[in-house]
Design an enzyme around this catalytic site. Structure first.
Site, PDB file in Angstrom:
ATOM      1  N   SER A  10      -6.644  75.270  72.656  1.00 15.37           N
ATOM      2  CA  SER A  10      -7.861  75.956  73.008  1.00 15.37           C
ATOM      3  C   SER A  10      -9.245  75.134  72.956  1.00 15.37           C
ATOM      4  O   SER A  10     -10.236  75.449  73.663  1.00 15.37           O
ATOM      5  CB  SER A  10      -8.070  77.275  72.626  1.00 15.37           C
ATOM      6  OG  SER A  10      -7.044  78.158  73.407  1.00 15.37           O
ATOM      7  N   LYS A  49     -10.881  73.805  75.944  1.00 16.63           N
ATOM      8  CA  LYS A  49     -11.911  74.650  76.932  1.00 16.63           C
ATOM      9  C   LYS A  49     -13.138  74.028  77.013  1.00 16.63           C
ATOM     10  O   LYS A  49     -13.660  74.192  77.951  1.00 16.63           O
ATOM     11  CB  LYS A  49     -11.647  76.087  76.285  1.00 16.63           C
ATOM     12  CG  LYS A  49     -10.161  76.760  76.559  1.00 16.63           C
ATOM     13  CD  LYS A  49      -9.931  78.110  75.936  1.00 16.63           C
ATOM     14  CE  LYS A  49      -8.969  78.621  76.512  1.00 16.63           C
ATOM     15  NZ  LYS A  49      -7.807  79.220  75.584  1.00 16.63           N
ATOM     16  N   TYR A  58      -4.829  73.546  83.102  1.00 17.74           N
ATOM     17  CA  TYR A  58      -5.057  73.964  81.816  1.00 17.74           C
ATOM     18  C   TYR A  58      -4.149  73.814  80.866  1.00 17.74           C
ATOM     19  O   TYR A  58      -4.556  73.378  79.638  1.00 17.74           O
ATOM     20  CB  TYR A  58      -5.129  75.809  82.146  1.00 17.74           C
ATOM     21  CG  TYR A  58      -5.273  76.326  80.754  1.00 17.74           C
ATOM     22  CD1 TYR A  58      -6.358  76.677  80.191  1.00 17.74           C
ATOM     23  CD2 TYR A  58      -3.918  76.906  80.336  1.00 17.74           C
ATOM     24  CE1 TYR A  58      -6.482  77.248  78.984  1.00 17.74           C
ATOM     25  CE2 TYR A  58      -3.981  77.733  79.039  1.00 17.74           C
ATOM     26  CZ  TYR A  58      -5.102  77.814  78.539  1.00 17.74           C
ATOM     27  OH  TYR A  58      -4.963  78.316  77.229  1.00 17.74           O
ATOM     28  N   TYR A 100     -13.189  83.711  69.689  1.00 15.64           N
ATOM     29  CA  TYR A 100     -12.681  84.913  70.207  1.00 15.64           C
ATOM     30  C   TYR A 100     -13.119  86.088  69.648  1.00 15.64           C
ATOM     31  O   TYR A 100     -14.539  86.077  69.474  1.00 15.64           O
ATOM     32  CB  TYR A 100     -10.966  85.071  70.214  1.00 15.64           C
ATOM     33  CG  TYR A 100     -10.387  83.660  70.368  1.00 15.64           C
ATOM     34  CD1 TYR A 100     -10.494  83.043  71.707  1.00 15.64           C
ATOM     35  CD2 TYR A 100      -9.525  82.917  69.579  1.00 15.64           C
ATOM     36  CE1 TYR A 100     -10.006  81.747  72.266  1.00 15.64           C
ATOM     37  CE2 TYR A 100      -9.143  81.829  69.798  1.00 15.64           C
ATOM     38  CZ  TYR A 100      -9.323  81.018  71.268  1.00 15.64           C
ATOM     39  OH  TYR A 100      -8.720  80.033  71.423  1.00 15.64           O
ATOM     40  N   VAL A 102      -5.068  77.093  68.695  1.00 17.62           N
ATOM     41  CA  VAL A 102      -4.055  77.973  67.980  1.00 17.62           C
ATOM     42  C   VAL A 102      -3.146  76.961  67.234  1.00 17.62           C
ATOM     43  O   VAL A 102      -2.316  77.398  66.311  1.00 17.62           O
ATOM     44  CB  VAL A 102      -3.172  78.682  69.099  1.00 17.62           C
ATOM     45  CG1 VAL A 102      -2.352  77.855  69.852  1.00 17.62           C
ATOM     46  CG2 VAL A 102      -2.412  79.757  68.319  1.00 17.62           C
TER      47      VAL A 102
HETATM   48  N1  GLN Z   1      -1.947  76.954  75.002  1.00 18.06           N
HETATM   49  C1  GLN Z   1      -2.275  78.012  74.219  1.00 18.06           C
HETATM   50  C2  GLN Z   1      -2.366  79.107  75.274  1.00 18.06           C
HETATM   51  O1  GLN Z   1      -2.707  78.966  76.225  1.00 18.06           O
HETATM   52  C3  GLN Z   1      -3.550  77.774  73.710  1.00 18.06           C
HETATM   53  C4  GLN Z   1      -4.288  78.989  73.068  1.00 18.06           C
HETATM   54  C5  GLN Z   1      -5.313  78.892  71.990  1.00 18.06           C
HETATM   55  O2  GLN Z   1      -5.357  77.641  71.342  1.00 18.06           O
HETATM   56  N2  GLN Z   1      -5.661  79.831  71.492  1.00 18.06           N
HETATM   57  O3  GLN Z   1      -1.903  80.327  75.156  1.00 18.06           O
END
Ligand code: GLN
Length: 313
Positions: A66, A69, A190, A242, A260
């Site tokens: 993530s 992003k 993505y 988050y 994550v």
């Molecule tokens: N690849 C993971 C997803 O899209 C990334 C989520 C994350 O890093 N929180 O669910």
């Protein structure tokens, strides 16, 4: 900033971070994350004066997840400008999990912010008509000062095989008329961005570029516009962790984005970038060692955003 102070803060932060690791778990939704060694821990600081401090597993490659992003948001803001981007995606904390779709379905006709999956898939939808994944890899290598960044093919394949929830989010966005391009193409870009392999060092360098107003201090090349850097740092502070963003901001006062896989990208404005890698995450999907590590570094180096500075004002 005093070198010895930084080294001492890093050593102490390592000890505090290690203590926290047993309370977390590695993500298990794909094998490539589940097989990671939970006890790995690396931290890197890259200052705007081009000093680099590293400790532990700072050179271990892991998928950015993530944290990508932030990179996609930078690129979208550069290409389309804030008016266009924030017409499709908001800039408010969601207070929900990263992969939630309830608030999007019930209350809103656009995702809360670009740091959660629904927002980032929307941003990928803007990008994928304009720019290829290869160009996004080049851009990522540039802003992270790391030519070694590649797509981890196994992770990408596993993610694509296990993305029912993200696919559901993407089609919900489509149903609300929010996707700027083909749903599957957007979902692919993505997911491809999540598969890029970085190190704590690459994240520290990217953080340093953001801290330095988007300019690479080594050659004075502007990589990110000043307005984009400012906007992105603000959104990282309010939304980067988050539904844990508020507490993390109070504790550290450092804009941070998590992934994550256990990575953290942190920006101490005008001073330094900090990268952390430790794959054990908490129940919100944030690196569990991150709180004590960044809390300690913030306190010891007095770099909380709202820390009273010793000035003569
Ligand atoms: N690849 C993971 C997803 O899209 C990334 C989520 C994350 O890093 N929180 O669910």
């Amino acid at each position: 900033m005093n070198n010895r102070k930084i080294i001492k803060a890093l050593q102490e932060a390592m000890i505090l971070g290690k203590k926290e690791i047993p309370k977390g778990r590695v993500a298990t939704y794909i094998p490539e994350l589940a097989y990671r060694d939970k006890n790995k821990l690396g931290i890197c600081i890259h200052t705007v004066n081009s000093e680099v401090y590293r400790i532990g597993d700072f050179n271990e490659r892991f998928t950015i997840q993530s944290i990508s992003k932030v990179i996609s948001l930078c690129k979208a803001l550069e290409l389309f400008g804030p008016e266009y981007v924030f017409n499709y995606v908001g800039m408010e904390p969601s207070g929900e999990a990263y992969n939630s779709l309830v608030e999007l379905d019930l209350n809103h006709n656009r995702p809360y912010n670009p740091m959660i999956n629904s927002g980032a898939i929307t941003v990928a939808g803007m990008l994928c008509n304009e720019i290829s994944f290869d160009e996004m890899i080049d851009y990522t290598r540039k802003v992270c000062l790391d030519k070694g960044i590649e797509s981890d093919r196994l992770t990408l394949q596993s993610e694509m095989d296990n993305c029912a929830r993200n696919r559901a989010i993407a089609y919900l966005l489509e149903s609300k008329g929010i996707m700027a391009s083909d749903v599957e193409d957007s979902l692919l870009l993505y997911t491809q961005m999540c598969s890029l392999s970085v190190t704590a060092k690459s994240l520290a360098s990217f953080g340093m570029i953001l801290a330095n107003d988007g300019v690479n201090p080594q050659n004075n090349e502007r990589l990110i516009s000043s307005d984009v850097a400012r906007t992105v740092k603000t959104i990282m502070l309010t939304c980067g962790m988050y539904d844990g963003s508020g507490e993390f901001a109070v504790l550290t006062g450092i804009p941070t984005k998590s992934g994550v896989s256990g990575g953290l990208l942190s920006v101490v404005d005008m001073k330094m970038g900090i990268g952390v890698y430790s794959p054990a995450v908490d129940d919100k999907g944030n690196c569990i060692a991150g709180r004590p590590i960044l809390g300690h570094i913030s306190k010891e180096l007095k770099i909380h955003l709202f820390q009273q500075q010793e000035t003569d004002l």
